[in-house]
Design a protein around this motif. Structure first.
Motif, PDB file in Angstrom:
ATOM      1  N   MET A 141       0.801  -1.225   0.000  1.00 44.17           N
ATOM      2  CA  MET A 141       0.000   0.000   0.000  1.00 44.17           C
ATOM      3  C   MET A 141       0.835   1.278   0.000  1.00 44.17           C
ATOM      4  N   LEU A 142       2.155   1.162  -0.064  1.00 40.73           N
ATOM      5  CA  LEU A 142       2.984   2.367  -0.087  1.00 40.73           C
ATOM      6  C   LEU A 142       2.753   3.154  -1.377  1.00 40.73           C
ATOM      7  N   PRO A 143       2.887   4.461  -1.319  1.00 42.70           N
ATOM      8  CA  PRO A 143       2.788   5.257  -2.542  1.00 42.70           C
ATOM      9  C   PRO A 143       3.854   4.830  -3.554  1.00 42.70           C
ATOM     10  N   ARG A 144       3.567   5.040  -4.794  1.00 36.63           N
ATOM     11  CA  ARG A 144       4.543   4.724  -5.838  1.00 36.63           C
ATOM     12  C   ARG A 144       5.772   5.611  -5.716  1.00 36.63           C
ATOM     13  N   GLY A 145       6.884   5.101  -6.186  1.00 33.84           N
ATOM     14  CA  GLY A 145       8.098   5.903  -6.233  1.00 33.84           C
ATOM     15  C   GLY A 145       8.965   5.819  -5.001  1.00 33.84           C
ATOM     16  N   MET A 146       8.590   5.001  -4.023  1.00 31.46           N
ATOM     17  CA  MET A 146       9.425   4.855  -2.835  1.00 31.46           C
ATOM     18  C   MET A 146      10.724   4.136  -3.201  1.00 31.46           C
ATOM     19  N   LYS A 147      11.843   4.687  -2.792  1.00 30.15           N
ATOM     20  CA  LYS A 147      13.143   4.078  -3.082  1.00 30.15           C
ATOM     21  C   LYS A 147      13.558   3.054  -2.032  1.00 30.15           C
ATOM     22  N   ALA A 148      12.920   3.123  -0.863  1.00 31.25           N
ATOM     23  CA  ALA A 148      13.266   2.197   0.214  1.00 31.25           C
ATOM     24  C   ALA A 148      12.179   2.259   1.274  1.00 31.25           C
ATOM     25  N   VAL A 149      12.115   1.206   2.094  1.00 25.76           N
ATOM     26  CA  VAL A 149      11.228   1.200   3.250  1.00 25.76           C
ATOM     27  C   VAL A 149      12.043   0.804   4.486  1.00 25.76           C
ATOM     28  N   ILE A 150      11.818   1.504   5.567  1.00 24.45           N
ATOM     29  CA  ILE A 150      12.443   1.176   6.842  1.00 24.45           C
ATOM     30  C   ILE A 150      11.391   0.495   7.708  1.00 24.45           C
ATOM     31  N   VAL A 151      11.687  -0.705   8.170  1.00 28.78           N
ATOM     32  CA  VAL A 151      10.788  -1.395   9.092  1.00 28.78           C
ATOM     33  C   VAL A 151      11.191  -1.000  10.512  1.00 28.78           C
ATOM     34  N   LEU A 152      10.288  -0.299  11.177  1.00 26.75           N
ATOM     35  CA  LEU A 152      10.517   0.190  12.535  1.00 26.75           C
ATOM     36  C   LEU A 152       9.528  -0.491  13.473  1.00 26.75           C
ATOM     37  N   PRO A 153       9.949  -1.474  14.258  1.00 26.73           N
ATOM     38  CA  PRO A 153       9.022  -2.114  15.196  1.00 26.73           C
ATOM     39  C   PRO A 153       8.379  -1.087  16.114  1.00 26.73           C
ATOM     40  N   ALA A 154       7.111  -1.324  16.421  1.00 25.33           N
ATOM     41  CA  ALA A 154       6.361  -0.353  17.224  1.00 25.33           C
ATOM     42  C   ALA A 154       6.708  -0.413  18.697  1.00 25.33           C
ATOM     43  N   ASP A 155       7.341  -1.511  19.136  1.00 26.67           N
ATOM     44  CA  ASP A 155       7.531  -1.716  20.574  1.00 26.67           C
ATOM     45  C   ASP A 155       8.959  -1.467  21.043  1.00 26.67           C
ATOM     46  N   MET A 156       9.665  -0.558  20.375  1.00 29.39           N
ATOM     47  CA  MET A 156      11.051  -0.249  20.732  1.00 29.39           C
ATOM     48  C   MET A 156      11.134   1.213  21.189  1.00 29.39           C
ATOM     49  N   PRO A 157      10.954   1.465  22.484  1.00 29.27           N
ATOM     50  CA  PRO A 157      10.787   2.840  22.974  1.00 29.27           C
ATOM     51  C   PRO A 157      12.049   3.672  23.043  1.00 29.27           C
ATOM     52  N   GLU A 158      13.217   3.084  22.762  1.00 22.07           N
ATOM     53  CA  GLU A 158      14.443   3.874  22.844  1.00 22.07           C
ATOM     54  C   GLU A 158      14.946   4.366  21.487  1.00 22.07           C
ATOM     55  N   ILE A 159      14.292   3.945  20.417  1.00 24.54           N
ATOM     56  CA  ILE A 159      14.699   4.415  19.093  1.00 24.54           C
ATOM     57  C   ILE A 159      14.348   5.891  18.950  1.00 24.54           C
ATOM     58  N   GLU A 160      15.301   6.676  18.463  1.00 24.09           N
ATOM     59  CA  GLU A 160      15.112   8.108  18.285  1.00 24.09           C
ATOM     60  C   GLU A 160      15.165   8.483  16.803  1.00 24.09           C
ATOM     61  N   THR A 161      14.713   9.683  16.499  1.00 20.87           N
ATOM     62  CA  THR A 161      14.707  10.149  15.115  1.00 20.87           C
ATOM     63  C   THR A 161      16.098  10.090  14.494  1.00 20.87           C
ATOM     64  N   GLU A 162      17.109  10.470  15.268  1.00 17.94           N
ATOM     65  CA  GLU A 162      18.463  10.474  14.705  1.00 17.94           C
ATOM     66  C   GLU A 162      18.942   9.068  14.351  1.00 17.94           C
ATOM     67  N   ASP A 163      18.425   8.052  15.056  1.00 20.25           N
ATOM     68  CA  ASP A 163      18.794   6.684  14.725  1.00 20.25           C
ATOM     69  C   ASP A 163      18.257   6.294  13.350  1.00 20.25           C
ATOM     70  N   ILE A 164      16.994   6.612  13.118  1.00 24.53           N
ATOM     71  CA  ILE A 164      16.387   6.309  11.819  1.00 24.53           C
ATOM     72  C   ILE A 164      17.084   7.103  10.724  1.00 24.53           C
ATOM     73  N   SER A 165      17.418   8.348  11.018  1.00 21.74           N
ATOM     74  CA  SER A 165      18.081   9.195  10.021  1.00 21.74           C
ATOM     75  C   SER A 165      19.435   8.634   9.615  1.00 21.74           C
ATOM     76  N   LEU A 166      20.119   7.961  10.539  1.00 26.18           N
ATOM     77  CA  LEU A 166      21.405   7.350  10.194  1.00 26.18           C
ATOM     78  C   LEU A 166      21.245   6.307   9.090  1.00 26.18           C
ATOM     79  N   LEU A 167      20.165   5.527   9.145  1.00 29.05           N
ATOM     80  CA  LEU A 167      19.920   4.534   8.102  1.00 29.05           C
ATOM     81  C   LEU A 167      19.615   5.206   6.768  1.00 29.05           C
ATOM     82  N   ILE A 168      18.807   6.264   6.825  1.00 26.14           N
ATOM     83  CA  ILE A 168      18.480   6.984   5.591  1.00 26.14           C
ATOM     84  C   ILE A 168      19.730   7.596   4.981  1.00 26.14           C
TER      85      ILE A 168
END
Length: 207
Positions: free
Chosen positions: A89-116
């Motif tokens: 169901m993702l919009p067309r044109g996505m170059k990648a998807v990050i799977v972020l589990p919902a139950d990980m309360p210590e993940i921060e925005t900067e962590d996700i940004s490192l992967l991007i």
């Protein structure tokens, strides 16, 4: 960054919580699921959240947020159902998807940004996997678009582990601080331990 999607699988039953819903537990003043969505949104990426259905109580925790909601009527089939339906169901044109589990309360925005940033810095599409500071593999994980077809064929409750194995030759690991890439909270005991003392490694994510 709207050509990158972040998928938050939130269609599970929280069966190990013995009547409590881990995704509505309060973290930093917000239900955990809302916190995860806001953390993901702050990267500027497209955010997709899977739910058991569109009128599930978890949907109320996301009220007012510009996130894509995807119902998973076959969620009892396991994590693969959320991944398949979310990616489909993702919009067309996505170059990648990050799977972020919902139950990980210590993940921060900067962590996700490192992967991007890691994905954008490589000349060809590489998978990006977060690890603990000691290198133990964890979450979140970024899958380039050329992995989407494999995700759509997943079955069972093993997540995308086989895709990581098949693409080991183009897997880049990125260390996050401490053990935040490993800490997920599935049981009341895990929540009590996390709230009552220093962070500890509660489990190693399967994907």
């Amino acid at each position: 960054m709207q050509d990158i999607a972040i998928l938050i699988p939130a269609a599970g039953t929280s069966s190990r919580m013995r009547g409590r819903d881990k995704l509505t537990e309060v973290v930093s003043g917000e239900p955990l699921l809302r916190r995860q969505a806001q953390t993901a949104m702050a990267t500027g990426a497209h955010v997709c959240v899977t739910l058991p259905d569109y009128d599930h109580p978890r949907a109320e925790t996301l009220a007012g947020l510009p996130v894509q909601l995807v119902g998973v009527p076959d969620a009892e089939l396991g994590m693969s159902a959320s991944l398949r339906r979310g990616v489909a169901m993702l919009p067309r044109g996505m170059k990648a998807v990050i799977v972020l589990p919902a139950d990980m309360p210590e993940i921060e925005t900067e962590d996700i940004s490192l992967l991007i940033e890691g994905f954008r810095a490589t000349p060809y599409p590489m998978l990006q996997q977060a690890t603990a500071a000691d290198g133990t593999p964890g979450h979140p994980v970024l899958f380039p678009a050329n992995c989407f077809s494999a995700i759509l064929q997943l079955t069972g409750d093993q997540g995308a582990r086989d895709i990581l194995t098949a693409n080991a030759h183009r897997l880049r690991r990125i260390a996050l601080a401490d053990e935040r890439a490993l800490i997920d909270l599935d049981t009341p005991e895990a929540w009590d331990a996390w709230r009552g003392g220093p962070p500890q490694k509660l489990s190693v994510p399967a994907e």
